[in-house]
Design a protein around this motif. Sequence first.
Motif, short mmCIF file in Angstrom:
data_model
loop_
_atom_site.label_atom_id
_atom_site.label_comp_id
_atom_site.label_asym_id
_atom_site.label_seq_id
_atom_site.Cartn_x
_atom_site.Cartn_y
_atom_site.Cartn_z
N ARG A 1 -12.07 1.03 0.52
CA ARG A 1 -11.94 -0.42 0.55
C ARG A 1 -13.24 -1.11 0.98
NH1 ARG A 1 -6.31 -1.73 0.26
NH2 ARG A 1 -5.44 0.32 -0.07
N GLN B 1 -5.39 11.30 2.73
CA GLN B 1 -5.82 10.35 1.69
C GLN B 1 -5.77 8.93 2.24
OE1 GLN B 1 -3.25 11.76 -1.44
NE2 GLN B 1 -4.94 11.51 -2.89
N GLY C 1 -3.03 0.04 -5.48
CA GLY C 1 -4.45 0.18 -5.17
C GLY C 1 -5.00 -1.16 -4.74
N PRO C 2 -6.26 -1.18 -4.26
CA PRO C 2 -6.84 -2.43 -3.75
C PRO C 2 -6.78 -3.56 -4.78
CG PRO C 2 -8.31 -0.58 -3.36
CD PRO C 2 -7.16 -0.04 -4.14
N ARG D 1 -8.77 6.14 2.58
CA ARG D 1 -8.66 4.89 1.83
C ARG D 1 -9.55 3.75 2.37
NH1 ARG D 1 -4.42 3.98 -1.31
NH2 ARG D 1 -5.09 3.05 -3.21
N ARG E 1 -4.68 -4.02 -7.37
CA ARG E 1 -3.31 -4.50 -7.52
C ARG E 1 -2.88 -5.25 -6.27
NH1 ARG E 1 -0.06 -0.63 -10.06
NH2 ARG E 1 1.74 -1.50 -8.98
N GLU E 2 -3.30 -4.72 -5.13
CA GLU E 2 -2.93 -5.33 -3.86
C GLU E 2 -3.46 -6.77 -3.79
OE1 GLU E 2 -3.51 -2.55 -0.63
OE2 GLU E 2 -4.06 -4.25 0.62
N LEU F 1 0.59 8.98 -1.38
CA LEU F 1 -0.60 9.44 -0.70
C LEU F 1 -0.26 10.40 0.43
CD1 LEU F 1 -2.29 5.98 -0.35
CD2 LEU F 1 -2.93 7.79 -1.93
N ARG G 1 0.83 -1.19 0.00
CA ARG G 1 0.00 0.00 0.00
C ARG G 1 0.88 1.26 0.00
NH1 ARG G 1 -4.58 -0.61 4.37
NH2 ARG G 1 -4.55 -2.68 3.46
#
Lengths: 274, 300
Positions: free
Chosen positions: B20, B12, A178-179, B16, A181-182, B8, A173
């Motif tokens: 998510r 930010q 990003g989520p 996040r 890719r993570e 970031l 991260r």
Amino acid sequence: MTPIELRRKTLFTLLGWAVALLLSFPLLWMVLTSFKSEAAAIARVPHLFFHPTLESFRVVQEQSNYLRFAWNSIVVSLGSTLLALLFAIPSAYTMAFSPTRRTRGTLLWMLSTKMMPSVGVLVPIYLIFRDTGLLDTRTGLLVVDAVGNLPIVIWMLYTFFKEVPREVLEAGRMDGAGPVREIYNLLLPLSLPGIVSTSLLATILAWNEAFWSLTLTAAKAAPLTAFIASFSSPQGLFYAKLSAASTMAIAPILVLGWVSQRQLVRGLTFGAVK
Amino acid sequence: MTQHQPVLSGDQIATRPRGRLLLNVPAISVLFLWSIVPLCMTLWFSFRRYNLMEPTRTGFDGWGNYRYLLSDPGLGLAIWNTIFLLASILLITIGLGTLLAILFDQDFFGRGIARVLVLSPFFVMPTVSALLWKNMILHPENGLLAFLMRSVGLKPVDWFAVAPLTSIIVIVSWQWLPFAFLTLLTAVQSLDEERKEAARMDGAGAIAMFRYIIWPHLGRAVAATTMIETIFLLGIFAEIYVTSAGGPGFASTNLSFLIYRYVLMEYDIGGAAVAGLVAVLLANLLAFFLMRSFARNLDA
């Protein structure tokens, strides 16, 4: 090993094997019968020794096009597993790595949707399927199986994801992943064994699912569970053919089951027993 | 990612997690729709005149379907059969499963293969195991049991006519015993060897050992097994469908099969809807208690 230990071990060997053979006897008997001729299969005095023949397997395929049902089963069980994973992975990822106060409640609620008996929703699903042309299609059955297995798939993935060290994902991260890719680059490779056993279990459950197969499919999209049910008519008294069809229907899943037996407990008890 | 770049800013990162949480929306929506839409439709149908065979006879029916269902002698029996099936199978599988788990906790020759044999019935599709038992084991003419009974001079019995519910209990227990066994075995094996050794040193016999050391350790496994088996066994269907077809009379009809009879044999959507609500109510009552005891056993 002392003589007493050896005697103890021998005793348990006899007992353990007696129980194992007794419990698996119906299956062993079925496999044996599938290699008999129809006459030998219903002999008044059961034969233990006989001339093995593949006749029944051939007849089952020729008379009822076994492979078509098998193909339906393969498409539905693999397809529903993929679809369930597609929805479950992001969901389990969120709950495992960004837990909130509501996570526990959400997980239990998801499981409680599984407590809803399928028959309770049979009428509406049947009518919706009838009106949308999904009745007796592989797609329809695939979707229902996927939704039905979704709570269990989410739960299993959740328990596996929890074991992935957070720091690894957090490092990703920090690197700006990003989520998506993570999940794709870090989480999936790290929890691959867990995802594999979750998929195995979902496939097994979908392959063996009978309620929706029997109520929502007919000639066109019927999987093996429904095909075997057609033997409940007097046709089932052709023992060698019934046995051959059944043996072919369960063989692939039996192998998957044996492979995944260890993770199965963990998965189906949602990590409560490991 | 070759370089370490601070992409970031602080706030930010703070926003996040909310982003998510959106990833959970698809699964929650699907499950929400799946559990709410059909339920509302069922509720709606339960007050309507709706028979697929009489498309002209429609309209609001008040409590008509409810009165009709409550006067159906099959309903009480179906509820009773549903609970009786579940309770018997739970008792049998957990009871025998515990014994088996203790047996397979001992070291013996070929234990791994024997365990695979014991597990096999769990992976067999319900229609196969039901037909296998019905035709090849329990059949009054050609079944193996009939052969065994004849060979000791007894008269073979038509099990599905005499004891349909018991026959179904036997079949389903055979399928689910492996699951209870495997769960309990996993629990037994996770028991600390030292504690067992200590109890043995204190002179605990086999029974005391089970009562005070093993059984308390199995609580979690028993709770989890009960929970999963209840989920799958409240709606037993295929086993009844291919063996007794709910008969003789309503002797082996459970709620699932009663609803099936309404829909696909009598085409009575209204009646089936009410029976469906009864099934949902029953499941929720059980779920309420089970979830509470199961949630305590989780480390979620």
